[in-house]
Design a protein around this motif. Sequence first.
Motif, PDB file in Angstrom:
ATOM      1  N   ARG A 166       0.831  -1.212   0.000  1.00  0.00           N
ATOM      2  CA  ARG A 166       0.000   0.000   0.000  1.00  0.00           C
ATOM      3  C   ARG A 166       0.867   1.265   0.000  1.00  0.00           C
ATOM      4  NH1 ARG A 166      -3.972   2.478   4.652  1.00  0.00           N
ATOM      5  NH2 ARG A 166      -5.401   3.575   3.271  1.00  0.00           N
ATOM      6  N   LEU A 167       1.933   1.277   0.801  1.00  0.00           N
ATOM      7  CA  LEU A 167       2.826   2.434   0.801  1.00  0.00           C
ATOM      8  C   LEU A 167       3.429   2.655  -0.580  1.00  0.00           C
ATOM      9  CD1 LEU A 167       4.788   2.141   4.180  1.00  0.00           C
ATOM     10  CD2 LEU A 167       3.009   3.794   3.588  1.00  0.00           C
ATOM     11  N   LEU A 168       3.823   1.566  -1.245  1.00  0.00           N
ATOM     12  CA  LEU A 168       4.371   1.677  -2.595  1.00  0.00           C
ATOM     13  C   LEU A 168       3.328   2.229  -3.561  1.00  0.00           C
ATOM     14  CD1 LEU A 168       6.333  -1.695  -2.671  1.00  0.00           C
ATOM     15  CD2 LEU A 168       7.368   0.573  -2.927  1.00  0.00           C
ATOM     16  N   CYS A 169       2.091   1.763  -3.421  1.00  0.00           N
ATOM     17  CA  CYS A 169       1.017   2.231  -4.303  1.00  0.00           C
ATOM     18  C   CYS A 169       0.707   3.709  -4.073  1.00  0.00           C
ATOM     19  CB  CYS A 169      -0.247   1.395  -4.091  1.00  0.00           C
ATOM     20  SG  CYS A 169      -0.151  -0.287  -4.734  1.00  0.00           S
ATOM     21  N   ASN A 173       5.394   5.417  -8.741  1.00  0.00           N
ATOM     22  CA  ASN A 173       6.314   6.157  -9.599  1.00  0.00           C
ATOM     23  C   ASN A 173       7.123   7.211  -8.837  1.00  0.00           C
ATOM     24  OD1 ASN A 173       5.525   4.699 -11.922  1.00  0.00           O
ATOM     25  ND2 ASN A 173       3.775   6.055 -12.207  1.00  0.00           N
ATOM     26  N   GLU A 174       7.077   7.166  -7.513  1.00  0.00           N
ATOM     27  CA  GLU A 174       7.894   8.036  -6.675  1.00  0.00           C
ATOM     28  C   GLU A 174       8.705   7.165  -5.722  1.00  0.00           C
ATOM     29  OE1 GLU A 174       5.500  10.861  -4.597  1.00  0.00           O
ATOM     30  OE2 GLU A 174       4.404  11.490  -6.389  1.00  0.00           O
ATOM     31  N   VAL A 175       9.717   7.741  -5.102  1.00  0.00           N
ATOM     32  CA  VAL A 175      10.574   6.977  -4.199  1.00  0.00           C
ATOM     33  C   VAL A 175       9.917   6.836  -2.823  1.00  0.00           C
ATOM     34  CG1 VAL A 175      12.785   6.893  -2.983  1.00  0.00           C
ATOM     35  CG2 VAL A 175      12.688   7.680  -5.364  1.00  0.00           C
ATOM     36  N   ILE A 217      11.651  -1.239  -8.237  1.00  0.00           N
ATOM     37  CA  ILE A 217      13.098  -1.086  -8.400  1.00  0.00           C
ATOM     38  C   ILE A 217      13.725  -0.552  -7.108  1.00  0.00           C
ATOM     39  CG2 ILE A 217      12.870  -0.688 -10.869  1.00  0.00           C
ATOM     40  CD1 ILE A 217      13.467   2.296 -10.303  1.00  0.00           C
ATOM     41  N   ASN A 218      14.998  -0.877  -6.921  1.00  0.00           N
ATOM     42  CA  ASN A 218      15.773  -0.300  -5.831  1.00  0.00           C
ATOM     43  C   ASN A 218      16.347   1.030  -6.286  1.00  0.00           C
ATOM     44  OD1 ASN A 218      15.328  -2.597  -4.306  1.00  0.00           O
ATOM     45  ND2 ASN A 218      17.271  -3.550  -4.863  1.00  0.00           N
ATOM     46  N   VAL A 219      16.206   2.038  -5.469  1.00  0.00           N
ATOM     47  CA  VAL A 219      16.809   3.347  -5.737  1.00  0.00           C
ATOM     48  C   VAL A 219      17.997   3.464  -4.792  1.00  0.00           C
ATOM     49  CG1 VAL A 219      16.461   5.828  -5.819  1.00  0.00           C
ATOM     50  CG2 VAL A 219      14.558   4.286  -6.371  1.00  0.00           C
ATOM     51  N   GLY A 223      15.775   4.076  -1.388  1.00  0.00           N
ATOM     52  CA  GLY A 223      14.658   3.199  -1.073  1.00  0.00           C
ATOM     53  C   GLY A 223      14.170   2.453  -2.289  1.00  0.00           C
ATOM     54  N   TYR A 224      12.855   2.535  -2.542  1.00  0.00           N
ATOM     55  CA  TYR A 224      12.232   1.726  -3.597  1.00  0.00           C
ATOM     56  C   TYR A 224      11.221   2.558  -4.361  1.00  0.00           C
ATOM     57  CZ  TYR A 224      14.046  -1.533  -0.175  1.00  0.00           C
ATOM     58  OH  TYR A 224      14.857  -2.173   0.714  1.00  0.00           O
TER      59      TYR A 224
END
Length: 229
Positions: A166-169, A173-175, A217-219, A223-224
């Motif tokens: 959920r945090l990724l969603c 497209n942002e870190v 992806i890993n940044v 982070g991600y």
Amino acid sequence: MKKILLVEDDANLGALLQDYLQLKGRFDVVLCKDGDAGLKEFTKSDFDLLILDVMMPKKDGFTLGKEIRKINEHVPIIFATAKAMIEDKTQAFNLGGDDYITKPFRIEELLLRINALLKRTAAGSTEEEKPTTFKIGKYDFDFTSQTITADGLVQKLSTKEAALLRLLCLKKNEVLTREEALLNIWNDDNYFNGRSMDVFLSKIRKYLKDDPRVEIINVHGRGYKLLVN
């Protein structure tokens, strides 16, 4: 008054923890001395938080936690054990545990962890204003039911997997920084929690691998990022 279920087979330690948490934390603490008794008590009452010793007779804490998660997916669980291996901590979180404390520990530290978990649970009500359903390429992700659906197939997620996705969603497209994820979900950005999060990310990637438009992806050094083309 918040109600805590404490399952601890060491009679002296159990009584000490019960007395301290009732006196200093002002909690209503129910003490059980084995896993079977703990499960029976859990099914009879409503609890705000559980503290489960791992090494117990009749039913160990990990087995008890797994059975409790089948009944209630959201009640906070703290595992307490003398085991300090990363594999044991990973298992605790994979079973739906919210925190892990290694014996011997200071009772004051346990109280701090309890208060942090309860605070986070209470703050969860503000999360209701944020979206709970997301479209990720061909996948439909429902945070509330903790499921990913695609092509008629349903993948069930653990509590932490769902929270991390959920945090990724929410930042698609942002870190999403490692610190933000760890503090939001684990309430602590230490090394062991970071290793556990890496395990959950690997699982999430596998759940989404059949759509080439979706990638996590890993940044480096930050982070991600969830990318959806």
